[in-house]
Design a protein around this motif. Structure first.
Motif, PDB file in Angstrom:
ATOM      1  N   THR A  75      -0.404  -1.956  18.072  1.00 24.09           N
ATOM      2  CA  THR A  75       0.486  -2.394  16.986  1.00 24.09           C
ATOM      3  C   THR A  75       0.065  -1.645  15.731  1.00 24.09           C
ATOM      4  O   THR A  75      -1.103  -1.279  15.575  1.00 24.09           O
ATOM      5  N   ILE A  76       1.013  -1.430  14.862  1.00 25.18           N
ATOM      6  CA  ILE A  76       0.741  -0.702  13.623  1.00 25.18           C
ATOM      7  C   ILE A  76       0.940  -1.653  12.448  1.00 25.18           C
ATOM      8  O   ILE A  76       1.991  -2.274  12.308  1.00 25.18           O
ATOM      9  N   ALA A  77      -0.074  -1.753  11.609  1.00 22.61           N
ATOM     10  CA  ALA A  77      -0.014  -2.624  10.431  1.00 22.61           C
ATOM     11  C   ALA A  77       0.852  -1.989   9.350  1.00 22.61           C
ATOM     12  O   ALA A  77       0.959  -0.769   9.254  1.00 22.61           O
ATOM     13  N   ASN A  78       1.442  -2.825   8.551  1.00 21.87           N
ATOM     14  CA  ASN A  78       2.204  -2.369   7.398  1.00 21.87           C
ATOM     15  C   ASN A  78       1.212  -2.178   6.249  1.00 21.87           C
ATOM     16  O   ASN A  78       0.760  -3.147   5.647  1.00 21.87           O
ATOM     17  N   ILE A  79       0.876  -0.942   5.963  1.00 15.76           N
ATOM     18  CA  ILE A  79      -0.151  -0.640   4.962  1.00 15.76           C
ATOM     19  C   ILE A  79       0.514  -0.339   3.619  1.00 15.76           C
ATOM     20  O   ILE A  79       1.417   0.493   3.540  1.00 15.76           O
ATOM     21  N   ASP A 116       4.684   3.548  10.261  1.00 17.82           N
ATOM     22  CA  ASP A 116       5.625   2.916  11.193  1.00 17.82           C
ATOM     23  C   ASP A 116       6.905   3.743  11.321  1.00 17.82           C
ATOM     24  O   ASP A 116       7.972   3.340  10.882  1.00 17.82           O
ATOM     25  N   LYS A 122      -2.028   5.150  15.498  1.00 24.06           N
ATOM     26  CA  LYS A 122      -3.150   4.209  15.412  1.00 24.06           C
ATOM     27  C   LYS A 122      -4.390   4.886  14.815  1.00 24.06           C
ATOM     28  O   LYS A 122      -5.125   4.260  14.030  1.00 24.06           O
ATOM     29  N   GLU A 151      -3.735   4.956  11.146  1.00 26.87           N
ATOM     30  CA  GLU A 151      -3.937   3.614  10.605  1.00 26.87           C
ATOM     31  C   GLU A 151      -5.423   3.304  10.466  1.00 26.87           C
ATOM     32  O   GLU A 151      -5.864   2.801   9.429  1.00 26.87           O
ATOM     33  N   ASN A 152      -6.183   3.587  11.522  1.00 26.11           N
ATOM     34  CA  ASN A 152      -7.622   3.326  11.472  1.00 26.11           C
ATOM     35  C   ASN A 152      -8.305   4.111  10.363  1.00 26.11           C
ATOM     36  O   ASN A 152      -9.250   3.614   9.748  1.00 26.11           O
ATOM     37  N   LEU A 198      -7.456   2.261   7.154  1.00 25.92           N
ATOM     38  CA  LEU A 198      -8.138   0.968   7.110  1.00 25.92           C
ATOM     39  C   LEU A 198      -9.630   1.097   7.330  1.00 25.92           C
ATOM     40  O   LEU A 198     -10.336   0.087   7.370  1.00 25.92           O
TER      41      LEU A 198
END
Length: 132
Positions: free
Chosen positions: A41-45, A107, A123, A126-127, A130
């Motif tokens: 899953t991909i977070a909304n950053i 996203d 991902k 994203e990582n 984050l």
């Protein structure tokens, strides 16, 4: 003849057992890989909350892995460098970094024909952002 049977038969049985075990391990690896990809899953950053800097991130699901460097300035992704992308047939997914920079969100739609690689690359990005 008796001596040949006592040597050959156990050898054939051993080869069959090793083959069955190897096949079972491969199927287990493929199943774990599919589950890992499906669970991405991909977070909304909120990019405005990301301090200026260079961020490194990675993600690995077994058959596919990616390492990315993301450069952020003034709440904007300036550049994404794909440092490494191990894949089977998903090299076409590497253009997704351009789309992410253009749209300023992780996203984005996956690259057709390279969905799993697209997910893994996103991902990794994203990582990086984050710091995971």
């Amino acid at each position: 003849m008796f001596k040949i049977k006592t040597i050959v038969l156990p050898l054939i049985i051993s080869i069959l057992i090793i083959g069955i075990f190897s096949g079972a391990c491969y199927l287990s690896d493929v199943n774990n890989y599919k589950k890992a990809v499906a669970s991405i899953t991909i977070a909304n950053i909120d990019l405005s909350r990301i301090p200026d800097g260079v961020y490194d991130g990675s993600y690995d699901v077994g058959y596919i892995s990616a390492k990315a460097e993301v450069i952020v300035a003034n709440g904007v992704i300036k550049t994404i460098n794909l440092i490494e992308h191990q894949n089977e047939r998903g090299s076409s997914a590497e253009v997704i970094t351009d789309t992410i920079v253009k749209e300023q969100t992780i996203d984005v739609d996956a690259v057709t024909g390279a969905t799993n690689s697209s997910k893994v690359i996103k991902k990794a990005i994203e990582n990086a952002l984050l710091q995971k």
